[in-house]
Design a protein around this motif. Structure first.
Motif: not given
Ligand SMILES: [Zn+2]
Length: 260
Positions: A130, A194, A139, A137, A153, A141, A128
């Protein structure tokens, strides 16, 4: 001024004149911030830097959603030594296409800082993803739609979509890819997965929307891809500018010519 607007507690968005481009700023508790796709013309970048300074925000890191020239710009006013992250595939594509990208930037955004152009650092690949910064945080993708190494993001319930999910532009395929339509469908599936956790979507070009609007755009984009696969798509309501109509025709021709 860039006109940063708070979308959530930790996410600000500026909308620029050039191609309705957006910049997303994720803020940390200590006054640091992450700048995603900082704008296009030198004046836009400097305006953004001035507004961040006025808000007492210090740029700790940058992120480029994909390797196209209008997403890999930077300015000394934002900090020449600031690490600017991207996926490894994005960094490779931006590096390989640097000369061409810089020529496009020079034509459409005169005064671009050539030294800082596309100076990107790859985030660790695998697992995953980051953004490697000290703030909240964020993320990553990664997918292959629109451009190699494209990343969306997710920060504080906001989907920063890069050049997908636009209310103004139809899906623009990477016509150099082996399976541009398949890549795009895959990316839309990823973003759809998502959607339940996302409250807002920020497209790279266009307007911020809520979760309902994200679902509407995903559905409009799927419809466009299906129409394109059938050799149609001319009636998409987003086809209102000459360059976009030209790109649509090029996509239709490429898909029609592709072996099935
Ligand atoms: Zn793009």
């Amino acid at each position: 001024m860039a006109g940063l607007v708070a979308v959530t507690r930790n996410v600000l968005v500026a909308t620029h004149d050039f191609c309705t481009s957006t910049t997303t700023v994720v803020t940390g508790a200590d006054g640091s911030c992450l700048v995603v796709d900082p704008g296009v013309t030198p004046a836009e970048l400097d305006d953004l830097a001035a507004e961040l300074a006025a808000r007492r925000l210090h740029v700790a890191a940058g992120f480029a959603t994909h390797p196209h020239w209008d997403h890999v710009l930077w300015s000394r006013s934002l900090g020449a030594g600031v690490p600017r992250f991207a996926t490894a595939a994005c960094v490779a594509a931006a590096t390989a296409g640097r000369d061409r990208g810089l020529a496009e930037a020079g034509a459409d955004a005169p005064g671009t800082d050539g030294e800082l152009f596309a100076q990107l650092t790859p985030i660790p690949s695998g697992g995953p993803g980051f953004v490697p910064w000290q703030g909240p945080r964020v993320g990553v993708v990664a997918h292959r739609a629109h451009a190699p190494g494209h990343a969306a993001l997710v920060a504080d319930g906001v989907l920063v979509a890069g050049d997908l999910c636009s209310d103004l532009e139809v899906p623009l395929l990477d016509l150099d890819a082996a399976d541009p339509l398949g890549d795009y469908h895959h990316a839309l599936d990823l973003l759809e997965s998502l959607a339940t956790d996302v409250r807002q979507v920020v497209p790279g070009h266009g307007h911020v929307g809520d979760r309902g609007e994200l679902r509407r755009r995903l559905s409009a984009d799927r419809r466009y891809l299906d129409e394109l696969a059938a050799g149609r798509g001319d009636d998409d309501p987003r086809l209102t500018t000459d360059w976009l109509v030209r790109d649509h025709h090029a996509q239709r021709a490429r898909i029609a010519a592709a072996p099935r």
